[in-house]
Motif scaffolding. Structure first.
Motif, mmCIF file in Angstrom:
data_model
loop_
_atom_site.group_PDB
_atom_site.id
_atom_site.type_symbol
_atom_site.label_atom_id
_atom_site.label_comp_id
_atom_site.label_asym_id
_atom_site.label_seq_id
_atom_site.Cartn_x
_atom_site.Cartn_y
_atom_site.Cartn_z
ATOM 1 N N ILE A 3 37.239 78.131 88.937
ATOM 2 C CA ILE A 3 38.723 79.007 88.374
ATOM 3 C C ILE A 3 39.415 77.745 88.341
ATOM 4 O O ILE A 3 39.654 76.877 89.027
ATOM 5 C CB ILE A 3 39.199 79.621 89.712
ATOM 6 C CG1 ILE A 3 37.990 80.645 90.064
ATOM 7 C CG2 ILE A 3 40.403 80.327 89.467
ATOM 8 C CD1 ILE A 3 38.177 81.484 91.249
ATOM 9 N N ILE A 5 42.657 76.031 88.335
ATOM 10 C CA ILE A 5 44.182 76.094 89.263
ATOM 11 C C ILE A 5 45.241 75.369 88.524
ATOM 12 O O ILE A 5 46.377 76.050 88.611
ATOM 13 C CB ILE A 5 43.893 75.784 90.665
ATOM 14 C CG1 ILE A 5 42.634 76.565 91.231
ATOM 15 C CG2 ILE A 5 45.138 75.893 91.532
ATOM 16 C CD1 ILE A 5 43.176 78.093 91.434
ATOM 17 N N GLY A 160 37.613 76.761 97.803
ATOM 18 C CA GLY A 160 38.828 77.402 98.241
ATOM 19 C C GLY A 160 39.037 77.891 99.538
ATOM 20 O O GLY A 160 40.230 77.747 100.082
ATOM 21 N N THR A 221 48.998 81.772 92.385
ATOM 22 C CA THR A 221 47.969 81.498 91.233
ATOM 23 C C THR A 221 46.987 82.581 91.031
ATOM 24 O O THR A 221 46.717 83.079 90.282
ATOM 25 C CB THR A 221 47.875 80.188 91.310
ATOM 26 O OG1 THR A 221 48.860 79.195 91.188
ATOM 27 C CG2 THR A 221 46.909 79.807 90.113
ATOM 28 N N TRP A 222 46.474 82.454 92.236
ATOM 29 C CA TRP A 222 44.988 83.375 92.263
ATOM 30 C C TRP A 222 45.368 84.742 92.053
ATOM 31 O O TRP A 222 44.784 85.320 91.390
ATOM 32 C CB TRP A 222 44.364 83.275 93.710
ATOM 33 C CG TRP A 222 43.859 81.710 93.828
ATOM 34 C CD1 TRP A 222 43.477 80.787 92.849
ATOM 35 C CD2 TRP A 222 43.390 81.160 95.083
ATOM 36 N NE1 TRP A 222 42.837 79.595 93.618
ATOM 37 C CE2 TRP A 222 43.145 79.894 94.820
ATOM 38 C CE3 TRP A 222 43.668 81.736 96.528
ATOM 39 C CZ2 TRP A 222 42.688 78.969 95.965
ATOM 40 C CZ3 TRP A 222 43.271 80.826 97.620
ATOM 41 C CH2 TRP A 222 42.945 79.496 97.279
ATOM 42 N N ASP A 223 46.319 85.351 92.737
ATOM 43 C CA ASP A 223 46.818 86.726 92.658
ATOM 44 C C ASP A 223 47.336 87.010 91.266
ATOM 45 O O ASP A 223 47.088 88.078 90.703
ATOM 46 C CB ASP A 223 47.947 87.025 93.526
ATOM 47 C CG ASP A 223 47.956 88.506 93.894
ATOM 48 O OD1 ASP A 223 47.091 89.232 93.833
ATOM 49 O OD2 ASP A 223 49.258 88.947 94.123
ATOM 50 N N THR A 225 46.556 85.528 88.401
ATOM 51 C CA THR A 225 45.508 85.604 87.284
ATOM 52 C C THR A 225 44.447 86.837 87.870
ATOM 53 O O THR A 225 43.902 87.478 86.790
ATOM 54 C CB THR A 225 44.519 84.241 87.546
ATOM 55 O OG1 THR A 225 45.564 83.223 87.447
ATOM 56 C CG2 THR A 225 43.518 84.211 86.485
ATOM 57 N N GLN A 265 35.008 85.585 87.198
ATOM 58 C CA GLN A 265 36.116 84.864 87.730
ATOM 59 C C GLN A 265 36.958 85.828 88.722
ATOM 60 O O GLN A 265 37.239 85.357 89.750
ATOM 61 C CB GLN A 265 37.144 84.307 86.540
ATOM 62 C CG GLN A 265 38.312 83.549 87.284
ATOM 63 C CD GLN A 265 39.225 83.445 86.236
ATOM 64 O OE1 GLN A 265 39.664 84.278 85.188
ATOM 65 N NE2 GLN A 265 39.844 82.098 86.044
ATOM 66 N N LEU A 269 38.320 85.252 92.476
ATOM 67 C CA LEU A 269 39.650 85.290 92.882
ATOM 68 C C LEU A 269 39.924 86.443 93.971
ATOM 69 O O LEU A 269 40.862 86.292 94.891
ATOM 70 C CB LEU A 269 40.487 85.962 91.613
ATOM 71 C CG LEU A 269 40.464 84.478 90.512
ATOM 72 C CD1 LEU A 269 41.120 85.186 89.248
ATOM 73 C CD2 LEU A 269 41.373 83.386 90.879
ATOM 74 N N LEU A 272 38.961 85.118 97.409
ATOM 75 C CA LEU A 272 39.998 84.246 97.775
ATOM 76 C C LEU A 272 41.404 84.767 98.226
ATOM 77 O O LEU A 272 41.745 84.419 99.266
ATOM 78 C CB LEU A 272 40.304 83.285 96.772
ATOM 79 C CG LEU A 272 39.361 82.083 96.368
ATOM 80 C CD1 LEU A 272 39.606 81.200 95.242
ATOM 81 C CD2 LEU A 272 38.990 81.498 97.568
#
Length: 443
Positions: A3, A5, A160, A221-223, A225, A265, A269, A272
């Motif tokens: 992923i 970042i 992560g 960022t994760w949320d 995306t 991906q 995510l 995470l």
């Protein structure tokens, strides 16, 4: 599965949208609204200049939509609804700034961590060795930015989660231990008042806040995306097996690989963000279950589309083709239609109408009027709009410090608000000017 970042390159789904009955003005308005929606997701608190720009862009989009003649067209209604949603989101952002002025200097809030430590506590008080300055440095080194746990530019789920556990430990358990240690050494006279005050100011203040913000930024960022990928998965589920163009532009070649990568991906995510929410004690169980089910359904549907895509692609390859294209020109496609031609002379024609040109030395002209320059190193300056951009060697397009899209080597375009691609020879950066910089009309 990895992923991105930092400088995140979001793998947006590449789906051709229906072009029948959808005018270029509506497409242009949709693109402008999409830029506002993406910008509001990452705007800094109290960034008045940027939000004024978004307000102006929404006003322009409204004027375009009001001038549209066919307001009963489903495509028009969809974009009009998108405009209203973007306006409400902008108003909500302004109201949030008004109601919460105390947090105006940061875009993140310090997380409310779970009282359960991620790492079992060690012995709190360690033997003191060295003078006061040495003891101070012994305590603070781990909190300094260069010594904190590193989150790589590309990270998988295992990495992560390990980074998160280390950061939470530093923020919570280790921090509590070091505070107890500092108090004990100060009480015994081994840590002088000056060093103890420095510890309190930096470890309990600046650095502790920074660590909390780092955790929140990674989660954001994760949320974000994940949310974009879920929206793309929802679009994928709407594709009928009988829609030849959409099926081929979704489930063949590089389109298929990107969509498969996007779905994989999304699984990572989801793992995470769920881990972060569990650690913070703020689980969103129902939301994450719905996202998991939707992504699974999208994966199944993509698999279902593949045999149809192969059949349609074989039919398309066998069909006789006529072309009035200039082999020396580059063509830009939008929603399945060839919209822009960029000639060998670097002239830009939109819907067969001359729109401007870019000289060999990089000067950009809009119908004869100078508007900016594209430098040899990929930097672009627009004097009229007072904006800058940067085109990277790998096809990434950065505008105002934000990654807004990518033009891939196979000609596909990601990050644009509607399905887009390029074909033919030429400088791909000219296509990026048309797609992402809004220098020329109708795009």
């Amino acid at each position: 599965m990895k992923i991105i970042i930092q400088g995140i390159a979001v793998l947006l789904i590449f789906i051709a949208q229906a072009s029948v009955g959808q005018s270029s003005d509506v497409v242009r308005a949709k693109h402008m609204i999409g830029q506002v929606e993406r910008g509001l997701g990452s705007i800094k608190r109290n960034d008045v200049n940027t939000i004024n720009g978004y307000t102006t862009k929404l006003k322009q989009a409204k004027e375009i939509l009001e001038a549209e003649s066919d307001k009963q067209n489903p495509a028009f209604k969809e974009v009009a609804g998108q405009w209203m949603a973007a306006r409400e989101r902008l108003y909500a952002t302004l109201e949030d700034w008004k109601q919460n002025p105390a947090t105006a200097q940061t875009t993140t809030q310090q997380p409310s961590l779970s009282p359960r430590p991620m790492v079992a506590p060690q012995s709190a008080v360690q033997p003191a060795t060295g003078n006061s300055s040495q003891l101070y440095n012994q305590l603070i080194t781990k909190y300094q930015s260069q010594n904190r746990p590193r989150l790589p530019a590309e990270v998988d789920v295992q990495t992560g989660k390990a980074w998160l556990a280390a950061m939470v430990n530093l923020y919570d358990t280790q921090w509590q231990q070091d505070n107890q240690q500092a108090k004990q050494w100060h009480a015994s006279g081994k840590l002088n008042k000056n060093d103890y005050d420095r510890f309190t100011r930096w470890v309990n203040g600046t650095w502790h806040t920074q660590i909390g913000e780092q955790i929140n930024q990674a989660f954001g960022t994760w949320d974000n995306t994940l949310n974009m990928n879920v929206a793309a998965a929802q679009q994928l589920l709407t594709i009928s097996t009988g829609d030849k163009n959409k099926v081929m532009n979704t489930a063949t070649g590089d389109h298929l690989l990107r969509n498969q990568a996007m779905l994989k991906q999304s699984e990572d995510l989801l793992a995470l963000v769920s881990e972060v929410e569990t650690v913070f004690g703020k689980q969103q169980i129902n939301l994450r279950k719905k996202q998991k089910v939707l992504l699974s359904q999208a994966g199944d549907h993509l698999t279902e589309l593949q045999p149809f895509a192969e059949e349609y692609l074989a039919q398309w390859k066998k069909a006789p083709k006529k072309s009035n294209k200039n082999p020396n020109s580059m063509y830009l496609w939008l929603n399945g239609s060839r919209v822009v031609e960029i000639t060998q002379k670097r002239e830009i024609w939109i819907n067969s109408n001359f729109a401007g040109s870019v000289s060999k030395s990089g000067e950009i002209y809009q119908k004869g009027n100078y508007v900016g320059k594209l430098e040899p190193n990929g930097e672009l300056w627009l004097s009229k709009q007072n904006r800058s951009a940067k085109f990277m060697d790998n096809g990434e397009v950065w505008v105002g410090g934000s990654h807004v899209g990518t033009i891939h080597k196979d000609g596909s375009v990601t990050g644009f608000n509607t399905a887009a691609s390029i074909e033919g020879p030429g400088d791909w950066r000219l296509a990026a000017v048309v797609y992402f910089l809004q220098v020329f009309p109708l795009i």
